[in-house]
Design a protein around this motif. Structure first.
Motif, PDB file in Angstrom:
ATOM      1  N   LEU A  62      42.457  47.877  71.629  1.00 34.09           N
ATOM      2  CA  LEU A  62      42.505  47.563  70.417  1.00 34.09           C
ATOM      3  C   LEU A  62      43.852  47.980  69.653  1.00 34.09           C
ATOM      4  O   LEU A  62      44.379  47.923  68.333  1.00 34.09           O
ATOM      5  CB  LEU A  62      41.564  48.994  69.638  1.00 34.09           C
ATOM      6  N   TYR A  63      44.705  47.938  70.730  1.00 33.24           N
ATOM      7  CA  TYR A  63      46.401  48.042  70.215  1.00 33.24           C
ATOM      8  C   TYR A  63      46.804  46.788  69.290  1.00 33.24           C
ATOM      9  O   TYR A  63      47.563  47.149  68.312  1.00 33.24           O
ATOM     10  CB  TYR A  63      47.347  48.250  71.310  1.00 33.24           C
ATOM     11  N   ARG A  64      46.553  45.773  69.646  1.00 33.72           N
ATOM     12  CA  ARG A  64      47.143  44.662  68.933  1.00 33.72           C
ATOM     13  C   ARG A  64      46.422  44.463  67.292  1.00 33.72           C
ATOM     14  O   ARG A  64      47.099  44.592  66.330  1.00 33.72           O
ATOM     15  CB  ARG A  64      46.647  43.304  69.334  1.00 33.72           C
ATOM     16  N   GLU A  65      44.951  44.909  67.457  1.00 36.51           N
ATOM     17  CA  GLU A  65      44.367  45.068  65.949  1.00 36.51           C
ATOM     18  C   GLU A  65      44.851  46.156  65.082  1.00 36.51           C
ATOM     19  O   GLU A  65      45.123  45.944  63.986  1.00 36.51           O
ATOM     20  CB  GLU A  65      42.856  45.135  66.362  1.00 36.51           C
ATOM     21  N   LEU A  66      45.137  47.299  65.675  1.00 37.52           N
ATOM     22  CA  LEU A  66      45.750  48.482  65.184  1.00 37.52           C
ATOM     23  C   LEU A  66      47.154  48.133  64.477  1.00 37.52           C
ATOM     24  O   LEU A  66      47.315  48.187  63.395  1.00 37.52           O
ATOM     25  CB  LEU A  66      45.725  49.562  65.987  1.00 37.52           C
ATOM     26  N   LEU A  67      47.887  47.366  65.335  1.00 37.63           N
ATOM     27  CA  LEU A  67      49.339  47.034  64.919  1.00 37.63           C
ATOM     28  C   LEU A  67      49.324  46.089  63.765  1.00 37.63           C
ATOM     29  O   LEU A  67      49.818  46.290  62.736  1.00 37.63           O
ATOM     30  CB  LEU A  67      50.100  46.477  66.043  1.00 37.63           C
ATOM     31  N   MET A  68      48.328  45.257  63.786  1.00 39.75           N
ATOM     32  CA  MET A  68      48.126  44.220  62.716  1.00 39.75           C
ATOM     33  C   MET A  68      47.811  45.031  61.754  1.00 39.75           C
ATOM     34  O   MET A  68      48.183  44.548  60.528  1.00 39.75           O
ATOM     35  CB  MET A  68      47.157  43.044  63.559  1.00 39.75           C
ATOM     36  N   GLU A  69      46.789  45.750  61.628  1.00 34.50           N
ATOM     37  CA  GLU A  69      46.384  46.256  60.385  1.00 34.50           C
ATOM     38  C   GLU A  69      47.614  47.355  59.901  1.00 34.50           C
ATOM     39  O   GLU A  69      47.517  47.402  58.329  1.00 34.50           O
ATOM     40  CB  GLU A  69      45.061  47.354  60.799  1.00 34.50           C
ATOM     41  N   LEU A  70      48.180  47.989  60.479  1.00 29.19           N
ATOM     42  CA  LEU A  70      49.318  48.671  60.057  1.00 29.19           C
ATOM     43  C   LEU A  70      50.364  47.751  59.129  1.00 29.19           C
ATOM     44  O   LEU A  70      50.644  48.474  58.246  1.00 29.19           O
ATOM     45  CB  LEU A  70      50.130  49.448  61.167  1.00 29.19           C
ATOM     46  N   PHE A  71      50.630  46.769  59.826  1.00 31.24           N
ATOM     47  CA  PHE A  71      51.694  45.779  59.104  1.00 31.24           C
ATOM     48  C   PHE A  71      51.017  45.195  57.722  1.00 31.24           C
ATOM     49  O   PHE A  71      51.529  45.205  56.767  1.00 31.24           O
ATOM     50  CB  PHE A  71      52.236  44.781  59.984  1.00 31.24           C
ATOM     51  N   ALA A  72      49.723  44.869  57.894  1.00 25.25           N
ATOM     52  CA  ALA A  72      49.066  44.360  56.739  1.00 25.25           C
ATOM     53  C   ALA A  72      48.840  45.415  55.711  1.00 25.25           C
ATOM     54  O   ALA A  72      49.093  44.925  54.620  1.00 25.25           O
ATOM     55  CB  ALA A  72      47.804  43.809  57.193  1.00 25.25           C
TER      56      ALA A  72
END
Length: 168
Positions: A62-72
């Motif tokens: 889930l790391y990529r999705e979490l990182l994507m959400e943080l930037f979004a």
């Protein structure tokens, strides 16, 4: 004048000895992922991470999705490629905070030790990184100097370097 010089020197030393090192590691860059954000670019302070709390997440898939959400959530339009690469060795919150603190704070604010994030600056930096990585796909070159100039927000110098490389 001396006070300004002392703060600039302190900032330069802090950036040199602390934090994540940015550069290409002589590798082919990953792609950039759009965050599909509908949030206006954020300007303000992020909550700081308490040093005693672990930033590890037990679900690496889930790391990529979490990182994507943080930037979004702060209005950044694309996930920086270098952050995807750093997920191989760091937790998402560490990657996010390191990138945002290095590239998203005005140089003047860093000198005054104000941690005011400006997502418009981050979007501009990521635009330059995308251009740089498109060039790196066709020919390898050391990107550390460009990262350093972007952290110093010397966008005119970055523009000149990238334009020269694109024309050669």
């Amino acid at each position: 004048m001396i006070d300004h010089l002392a703060k600039s020197l302190k900032l330069a030393l802090k950036e040199q000895w602390h934090g994540t090192k940015y550069g290409d590691d002589h590798r082919i860059p990953y792609g950039y992922l759009a965050t599909a954000t509908t949030v206006a670019p954020f300007r303000g302070q992020l909550p700081s991470l308490p040093p005693h709390i672990s930033v590890e997440i037990p679900f690496p898939h889930l790391y990529r999705e979490l990182l994507m959400e943080l930037f979004a959530q702060i209005g950044v339009t694309h996930l920086p490629e270098i952050c995807l690469y750093q997920l191989e060795s760091q937790a998402p919150l560490e990657v996010f905070y390191a990138f945002v603190m290095r590239f998203g704070i005005l140089v003047e604010d860093r000198r005054e030790e104000r941690r005011i994030i400006d997502a418009e600056i981050l979007n501009r930096v990521i635009g330059y990184l995308q251009r740089m990585d498109r060039l790196r796909m066709t020919r390898m070159f050391d990107s550390r100097g460009i990262y350093k100039l972007l952290a110093q927000q010397k966008f005119d110098k970055v523009e000149k370097i990238l334009t020269t490389k694109e024309q050669s």
